[in-house]
Design an enzyme around this catalytic site. Structure first.
Site, short mmCIF file in Angstrom:
data_model
loop_
_atom_site.label_atom_id
_atom_site.label_comp_id
_atom_site.label_asym_id
_atom_site.label_seq_id
_atom_site.Cartn_x
_atom_site.Cartn_y
_atom_site.Cartn_z
NE ARG A 298 -3.95 -2.30 1.86
CZ ARG A 298 -4.76 -2.90 2.73
NH1 ARG A 298 -4.60 -2.67 4.02
NH2 ARG A 298 -5.69 -3.73 2.32
CE1 TYR A 442 -1.72 -0.78 -7.95
CE2 TYR A 442 -1.38 -2.68 -9.36
CZ TYR A 442 -0.98 -1.44 -8.92
OH TYR A 442 0.15 -0.87 -9.44
CD GLU A 443 -1.41 -4.64 -3.60
OE1 GLU A 443 -1.78 -5.27 -2.59
OE2 GLU A 443 -0.91 -5.21 -4.60
N GLY A 444 -6.34 -3.08 -2.28
CA GLY A 444 -7.46 -2.53 -1.52
C GLY A 444 -7.90 -1.23 -2.15
#
Length: 596
Positions: A298, A442-444
């Protein structure tokens, strides 16, 4: 053509004049000998690699993309990528911030952060190949067994092998509790893992001899949901006892995703058919171990958009100074030419300054945040480590969401500066827009980051982390508020701090009656707190620039101009965000689903 020059002067300003990182390093025994000359020398060489090796491959890699041989399941990266990676490994760059016990150079993560910003400006798609390896390294370093560390870490540190994180499956994205991949225990202590993963960045490629996959899967009889997930290390090639590569493991690329951007990175559908893996950490506690890698990712994704913001800005500025279009409304500014360069037009300047402010604000916030990571991992004082850990937890979702939202805005503005030429491939700026768009997902997704910030990091501990950050801001306001020349920065900073406190309490009270109120306000709330962090760091930069503007260095004049633009034109966005956050849940949920 796009242009990029490493922003070393601003990096040095943030590192040494604002953050005074070498003074902070002296408090950490592992970094006590790292001085400013060392930091500057590393970043100068890193900037050369980014600009001279990675950057020239960005446009060609985007056009060429990756190729999958469906017979062998092997993926070939674009032309030049493998040679560039070999040069990266030869230069020792993968080891920059890794543990010397495993062959690392032991430099602070803060230095690596700045190096990776330059790599992301130069070529985000290429940088994702080595970048993901850092997350795999961190997860195994924190949770791996001694045998796993001895087997995998030296090769990840050297760059001879790369790493991935295999989380998402076709039926589940962020909700990992739904995943179905299975891990069957074997008599020798290994596991055979079966399942399908999608959206796996750098999941298969020809840059390195082996790829180390960190895979989430379920053990037999595991509890349902996220409490039944375990983490496994699954190499592309099995590793023999002597460290040499053995047989091909049962994991392969079943397809490449056809994407909007980052074409030069192999985003893979990974098939596991009895792949041999070993357990990382404790059974059914895989998310705890994986979160080490996810949080690193993140921070890395925020850094990707920071890099794209900088290179898009530089390219747009160069174009705006040369492109002739119309006359200034107040009269010709280049009377010797048939039209004025578009940089004279107010709205073009607004777009350029927006990108510049987002780049410089993002750089300061990224360095500040990663410095907390260094303190959390290395400071000898337990209280300092705990404080840094809390601040890192608070700022990580802001880095991911605020910087990637800003990157999307900035790259879009820079494409607009190019006009029609920005929409075609020749100028390269449209690639920055396409590449930037994935970073918000992406990555949440950024909504997930917002829920994490408001629900977990703020309301989840009754505002402890936010209050601690607020105390730092309040101390700065009190100390610098007596300066007449700081009022234009201190007053709006103090005002926003008070409004964030009130807004947080209001949302918290609403959420007691209906938890969905958090979801209704979270995205707006994160952006408000992101601006609070930017305003705090910009005010610190303004203090230094004011003190040094008499030196004659135009850098400080430009810095003050950028900061004044931010406070006048960008920070006021918080007023509307606070208003929409306060509007709450009702306008969103009033309509019956059948009417959509």
């Amino acid at each position: 053509m796009p242009q990029y020059n490493p922003p070393l002067r601003d990096m040095q300003f943030v590192l040494h004049e604002v953050m005074q990182v070498t003074e902070a390093f002296k408090e950490m025994p592992a970094f006590a000998e790292v001085d400013a000359d060392t930091v500057n020398a590393v970043l100068e060489e890193g900037g050369k690699f980014a600009a001279e090796v990675a950057f020239p491959l960005n446009s060609s890699g985007d056009r060429q993309g990756c190729t999958l041989d469906r017979t062998t399941h092997e993926v070939t990266a674009p032309e030049g990528f493998k040679a560039a990676y070999a040069q990266y490994v030869e230069g020792g760059w993968p080891a920059l911030s890794c543990d010397p016990e495993f062959g690392g150079q032991g430099l602070p993560h803060t230095v690596n952060q700045c190096f990776y910003e330059m790599l992301n400006s130069a070529n985000q798609a290429w940088t994702m190949y080595p970048g993901l390896s850092h997350g795999a390294y961190e997860a195994l370093h924190a949770h791996g067994t001694p045998e796993q560390k001895a087997t995998f870490l030296p090769k990840l540190v050297s760059g001879e092998w790369t790493g991935t994180m295999c989380l998402t499956e076709p039926h589940c994205g962020t909700d990992l509790g739904l995943l179905r991949s299975k891990a069957e225990p074997q008599a020798d202590g290994t596991y055979k893992i079966t399942g399908e993963k999608i959206f796996i960045s750098a999941g298969e490629h020809d840059l390195a001899a082996n790829i180390i996959h960190l895979v989430l899967a379920r053990l037999p009889e595991a509890p349902a949901g996220s409490k039944g997930i375990s983490l496994f290390v699954v190499p592309k090639f099995l590793v023999n006892a002597d460290g040499s590569l053995g047989a091909r493991n049962g994991i392969h690329c079943g397809g490449l995703e056809e994407k909007m951007g980052i074409h030069a990175n192999a985003t893979c559908q990974m098939i596991l058919e009895g792949a041999v893996g070993t357990l990382v950490g404790e059974p059914n506690k895989g998310l705890q171990a994986m979160f080490v890698m996810m949080n690193a990712a993140r921070l890395g994704v925020g850094n990707q958009s920071l890099g794209l913001t900088e290179v898009a800005y530089q390219s747009a500025v160069a174009y705006a100074k040369e492109r002739l279009q119309m006359r200034a409304l107040s009269g010709p500014k280049a009377p010797d030419k048939p039209a004025d360069p578009i940089i004279v037009h107010p709205d073009v300047r607004k777009m350029l300054l927006t990108a510049r402010a987002f780049a410089e604000g993002g750089r300061a916030l990224a360095v500040y945040t990663v410095l907390q990571l260094d303190k959390e991992l290395n400071h000898p004082d337990e209280d300092v480590r705990a404080e840094a850990s809390d601040e890192l937890a608070l700022l990580t979702p802001i880095i991911k969401a605020f910087l990637t939202d800003n990157g999307w805005i900035a790259t879009s503005h820079c494409m607009q500066v190019f006009g029609g030429h920005g929409f075609i491939q020749g100028t390269g700026v449209e690639q920055f827009v396409r590449d930037a768009r994935i970073n918000m997902i992406y990555e949440g997704t950024n909504t997930v980051q917002s829920l994490d910030l408001l629900g977990r990091k703020v309301l989840g501990d009754n505002g402890k982390k936010l209050k601690a950050f607020g105390k730092k801001i309040a101390a700065f306001v009190e100390e610098e508020g007596v300066r007449e020349d700081m009022q234009e920065f201190i007053n709006p900073l103090a005002d926003l701090g008070e409004k964030v406190t009130k807004l947080t309490m209001e949302i918290g009270m609403k959420a007691m009656g209906n938890p969905d109120e958090v979801g209704a306000a979270a995205v707006d709330y994160l952006r408000v707190v992101g601006h609070l962090a930017f305003a705090f760091l910009f005010a610190q930069q303004a203090k230094i620039a004011l003190d040094k503007q008499g030196s004659g260095d135009p850098f400080y004049t430009a810095k003050l101009n950028t900061i004044r633009f931010y406070f006048a034109k960008l920070l006021p966005e918080t007023a509307s965000l606070i208003r929409t956050a306060r509007a709450g849940l009702q306008p969103l949920m009033a309509m019956d689903e059948a009417l959509f």
